[in-house]
Write a protein that holds these residues in place. Sequence first.
Motif, PDB file in Angstrom:
ATOM      1  N   PRO A 167      49.020  62.350  19.169  1.00 33.49           N
ATOM      2  CA  PRO A 167      50.039  63.224  19.352  1.00 33.49           C
ATOM      3  C   PRO A 167      51.120  62.625  19.786  1.00 33.49           C
ATOM      4  O   PRO A 167      50.869  61.427  20.787  1.00 33.49           O
ATOM      5  N   MET A 168      52.439  63.128  20.439  1.00 34.32           N
ATOM      6  CA  MET A 168      53.427  62.424  21.128  1.00 34.32           C
ATOM      7  C   MET A 168      53.416  62.717  22.664  1.00 34.32           C
ATOM      8  O   MET A 168      52.738  63.682  22.902  1.00 34.32           O
ATOM      9  N   PRO A 169      53.765  61.783  23.440  1.00 35.49           N
ATOM     10  CA  PRO A 169      53.337  62.013  24.903  1.00 35.49           C
ATOM     11  C   PRO A 169      54.188  63.042  25.425  1.00 35.49           C
ATOM     12  O   PRO A 169      55.272  63.388  24.875  1.00 35.49           O
ATOM     13  N   GLY A 170      53.371  63.961  26.147  1.00 39.04           N
ATOM     14  CA  GLY A 170      54.177  65.140  26.677  1.00 39.04           C
ATOM     15  C   GLY A 170      54.037  66.253  25.794  1.00 39.04           C
ATOM     16  O   GLY A 170      54.486  67.568  26.238  1.00 39.04           O
ATOM     17  N   GLN A 171      53.404  66.388  24.699  1.00 42.42           N
ATOM     18  CA  GLN A 171      53.411  67.377  23.562  1.00 42.42           C
ATOM     19  C   GLN A 171      52.466  68.492  24.162  1.00 42.42           C
ATOM     20  O   GLN A 171      51.433  68.096  24.817  1.00 42.42           O
ATOM     21  N   THR A 172      52.666  69.596  23.671  1.00 43.17           N
ATOM     22  CA  THR A 172      51.672  70.893  24.085  1.00 43.17           C
ATOM     23  C   THR A 172      50.781  70.926  22.808  1.00 43.17           C
ATOM     24  O   THR A 172      51.251  70.979  21.780  1.00 43.17           O
ATOM     25  N   VAL A 173      49.677  71.170  22.886  1.00 43.56           N
ATOM     26  CA  VAL A 173      48.402  71.462  21.887  1.00 43.56           C
ATOM     27  C   VAL A 173      47.924  72.455  22.243  1.00 43.56           C
ATOM     28  O   VAL A 173      47.898  72.943  23.396  1.00 43.56           O
ATOM     29  N   ARG A 174      47.019  72.949  21.391  1.00 40.26           N
ATOM     30  CA  ARG A 174      46.496  74.309  21.323  1.00 40.26           C
ATOM     31  C   ARG A 174      44.783  74.233  21.654  1.00 40.26           C
ATOM     32  O   ARG A 174      44.313  73.498  20.974  1.00 40.26           O
ATOM     33  N   ASP A 175      44.093  75.135  22.637  1.00 38.60           N
ATOM     34  CA  ASP A 175      42.768  75.103  22.637  1.00 38.60           C
ATOM     35  C   ASP A 175      42.115  75.606  21.184  1.00 38.60           C
ATOM     36  O   ASP A 175      42.776  76.097  20.257  1.00 38.60           O
ATOM     37  N   ASN A 176      40.772  75.443  21.095  1.00 43.34           N
ATOM     38  CA  ASN A 176      39.955  75.971  19.964  1.00 43.34           C
ATOM     39  C   ASN A 176      40.582  75.388  18.741  1.00 43.34           C
ATOM     40  O   ASN A 176      40.537  76.180  17.600  1.00 43.34           O
ATOM     41  N   THR A 177      41.122  74.160  18.782  1.00 46.80           N
ATOM     42  CA  THR A 177      41.512  73.618  17.397  1.00 46.80           C
ATOM     43  C   THR A 177      41.223  71.830  17.617  1.00 46.80           C
ATOM     44  O   THR A 177      40.550  71.541  18.569  1.00 46.80           O
ATOM     45  N   LEU A 178      41.557  71.432  16.426  1.00 52.05           N
ATOM     46  CA  LEU A 178      41.147  69.869  16.202  1.00 52.05           C
ATOM     47  C   LEU A 178      42.601  69.270  16.960  1.00 52.05           C
ATOM     48  O   LEU A 178      43.462  69.869  16.628  1.00 52.05           O
ATOM     49  N   ILE A 179      42.502  68.104  17.378  1.00 53.82           N
ATOM     50  CA  ILE A 179      43.474  67.199  17.682  1.00 53.82           C
ATOM     51  C   ILE A 179      43.585  65.997  16.867  1.00 53.82           C
ATOM     52  O   ILE A 179      42.534  65.305  17.178  1.00 53.82           O
ATOM     53  N   ARG A 180      44.415  65.663  16.188  1.00 49.64           N
ATOM     54  CA  ARG A 180      44.465  64.217  15.487  1.00 49.64           C
ATOM     55  C   ARG A 180      45.086  63.164  16.255  1.00 49.64           C
ATOM     56  O   ARG A 180      46.516  63.346  16.611  1.00 49.64           O
TER      57      ARG A 180
END
Length: 888
Positions: A167-180
Amino acid sequence: MLGARGWARLTAGLVAVTVLGIAACEEDDAVYGPLVDTTPPVISITDVSQSGDTLKTSVKAEDYISVSLVVTEIRRTDQLETIITAEGDTITLGRLLSSDTARTAGRVTEFTVNTTWFLGFTQPTRVQIRAIAEDSQGNRSESSAFVIVGGGPGGGLGGPNVSIYSPMPGQTVRDNTLIRVGITATDPTGLAQLNVLLFNPDVDPPAIPAADTIRFAEFRTSVDTLLDFFIPSGALGELTITAEAINLNSISGFASITVTVAQQVTDDANPPVVSMVVTGGVQRRQDEPLRMEADDSLLVMLVAFDRENAITRVGVTVVVGNQRTGGLVTVTVFDDNVFATPISGTVPFDFAFMPADPRFASVFTENDIPDTLFFELTAWAFDAASPANCGATVDTQGSEGSLVCTGSDPRFAQGISGGMEERLIVSGRTVGFPQGALIADAAVDTWRELLLLSDFEFGAVRPFHLREEMFLPSVPVGSEPWGLEIDQSEDNLLVSNSGGTNISVVSLGPRDPVSPNIQGEVDRYQTQDLQVYLVVEDWDAFGIRVFPVRAFDYSDRPQFIAQAANGLVLYSTRPALADEQPGTIREYDPTQQELRFFIDYAERRASTTPQIQIVNADSVFGMDGNRRFKICDHDRANRADRRCIIANDSVGDARVQVDTMNDPAYGGIGPGHGWDVAVLTDLVIPSIGLQDTTFVARSGDREYVAFGEGDTPDRPGRIMMYRSASQTITNSLQVTDLTGNAAQRVYGLALNLDGSLGVGRGEVAFYFGPDVPGEPNVLRLLGTNNDINPEGVGAALHPDHDNGLILGPDEERLSFLGSGDARVEIVDTYFFDFSRGEIFIRDPIVGPLRITGRLPMDAANVVLRLYGVTENGVVVIPVRDTDVEPLP
C-alpha cells in the motif's frame, strides 16, 4: 541492441592518431622556442554500469593543449603481475584482463571514451578499472575504480534497489482482511532472494508477525511481485512493512513503509476510488496510432482502494471497434477478478487484452493487417460494504475516479462512455532475445526449421525454433561470433569468430524439424595471418642498389562468411584499428587449410619508381642491409614444404622467380601444388583496405558470392563478386564502374538463386548483375529505386528468384528491404521503380533480414516468411498473398 546503421557498423575500429606539433613562431623579429607542456591531463571514470556479464565504463580526459590517447584497462586484483614501464620502472599491478586504447585525431582538449566489456565470472570477483590519459607532449595521468563482478551470470556494483508501491505510505487499511503488498527489486548481478516482514509494534505480543521469503531458482535481474498477508480482527494501530532483496553477491537492499490498521466502517455508502493506466504499443509516426502486434497486450494497470472498506472485486470492460466498409463494427467483453477474502489498502491488478483474442474475432482478423482498432475502456471496483458500492473511471492516463457503475455486467460508468485508445495492428511476432544478447548475423536451416543467430556478446549461437517460435539452449562457439553460414552438406554451421582468427564448425544434428538437436562444435578452422609487402628499388648513400621492404598489416578476424559451390569458404575480415588493420576479403580451403588474400578489386595505377607489391607470401624481408630481399612461401598442398627465393638484381628478377614457383609443377610435384604468391607493379595498396562492415551474400546455387562494403569514409561502398567455377573475383575496373554508377554504401546485401541479380541496400535500393547471363564477374548497375526510406538495413530476394535479366514470374520478382520507419518495403526486381507493397511491423529491422518459402504449419494464404533482427528481438513475419500487390 544497436541502432539500424549502428548494427551495420558494429565495430568500425578506433580513430587514427595524429600528433599535434607546436612549432616555433616569430613575432617582432623575436624567435621563441617550442611551448613545453609539463601539465598532465585530468582523467576521471565518470560512469560504470553493468547488465548481465556486460560491464560498461565511461572515461573522460581533459587537457588544456591536447589529449592524445586514453587507455582503459580491467585488471583482476586477486592475481598480480609485474610489468616494466617505458621508462624502465618495475611496478606490480593486478593481472590485465582486457584493455582498450582510443586515440584522438587533431587537437582535442576533451575526450570521452565509452567501452563495453564482457566479464564472465562465475564467482564474485573484485576488479580494478584503470584509466590512463596521455597528452600530446607525453604527460600521463591515471585514475582507477574498484567493482565486484561475477556471482552467477552477472556481476555486481552494489546492493539491490528495492521499493514498496502497495500500500501507500501512511495509508489506512482494515482489519480482518488481506493486505496486498507490491514490491519491485532490481540488481544487475541477479537477485537471489526477497524477504518481506510485517510487524505491528502496538500489540504485545505483536499480533501480526507475518513474513514471506521468495528464493529465485533462475537468474533474474528484476522482480515485480504482489504478496497477500491476512490482518487479524482487532490488530489495530501502526503496521510496519519491510522488504529486503539479496543479490548473488550476498549484498542486501531494503525498503520500509508504515500504514495504520483501523476497523471496518459498517454504514459505508461511498464507492471505491479507481484509476487505470493503459499501456502497450510503440510510437513510430506522428500521423498514426501506436503500433502493436496481434499477440501484443493492451495492458490495463488498475489500482483501487476504499477509505472505509476493503475491495472485493475489480474489472475492466472493453468495447473494441473496427471501421469496416459498411460502418463501425463493435464487440464488448469484460475481464474481472473476485477476491475470496477482501483486499484492504491499495489494490493493484493488471488486465491484458490481445487483438488476437478469439472474443474479438468478429471485428479483427490477421488477414487484414495492418488494421486499426479502437478500444473503449472502463475500469471498475466493488467494496465490501453491504450493499456493495461500485466505483469506476474512464481516464486511461491514471487519474483517480469514483464514478458510479451501471447496474449489471458488463459494468460501465453511468452517463459516460469509456476512455478511448487507438492502436495500429501490424504484421509479425517478436520474441525477445536472451538477456544481454547482441545479435550479429542470422542463418535459416529449413531442414530443422531453425533460425540460427550469432550472439556477439556471449560467444554463442542462439537457435530459434520456427515451429514453436521459441529459443532453444544456446551453443557455445569461439570469441565474438559474427557471420553464419550453413555449409554445403546442410548439416553443419560455419561461425566466423571475429574475436579471434578462426571459424567454428557446428554440427546441426539430425534433420528433425519437430525436435531439433544441435550437436555442438566439432571442428575449428584456424586461419593464418596475411600481409601485403612493398619492395621499392632504390639507392643508398654509397650508390649501391637497395631493396627496402615495407609490410602492410590487415585484420585477420573473420566477419561475414559464405561457402561456395567449390567447397571454399569466403569471408570478410573485421577492421581492428582504423587505418592500421583494415578489413579484407579472403578465401579459405578447409581441405588443404590454405588461405588466399584477394586484391583484384583494388585500384591499379602504374608507379613512377621501380617497385613491386607482393601478396599471399608467408614472409618478405630484406637481407645484407637491404641489398637483397627474400620471399618465402609454402607449397599449397604441404605447409611444411616451405621454400624461398632471393632477389638481388632488380624487382623484376623477383617476378620471374615467383612465376617459376607458382607453376603447378613446383618442386616436381603434380597439380594442386606450388605457390600462390602474386607479384604486381601497379597495385595501389591503400585501396585494398575495407574500413567498415563488409557484408557477404551468396547465390542459392553457391556459384557466386557477393561482398558489399559498408560505411567507409570518403568513398562509395564497393560491390565485389566471386565466381566459384573460376575462383576469380571482379577486378578494379568492373568494381569502379558499378561503384561510380550506384554511388552507395552497403547496409544490406542479397543474391538471387543463380547469381544473375543482386540487391544492395543503401540510402536507395540498387540492383546489379552481369552484362551476359553466366558472366557475373562483369558487374553492371541494372536499376535503382530511390523511393525507399533512406534509413534502414537488411535486404532479401525471393528464394525462387532466378534469371534476373529476363522478365520472370510476377510472384517471384520480389525484393524485400528493411526500412528505418518499421516497415519492410517490397520492390520489383525488373521494373525497379515499382513498389510491390509494404509490410508494417512494430520495430525497425536493425540487423540481418532473411527469407524462406512458407513452412508446413503456415496458413494457406502465407506465401513466404521473413525473419528479421530488431532491437527488441527476432521478428517472424508471414508474407501473405495480400501483402504483395500486382503491377498496374
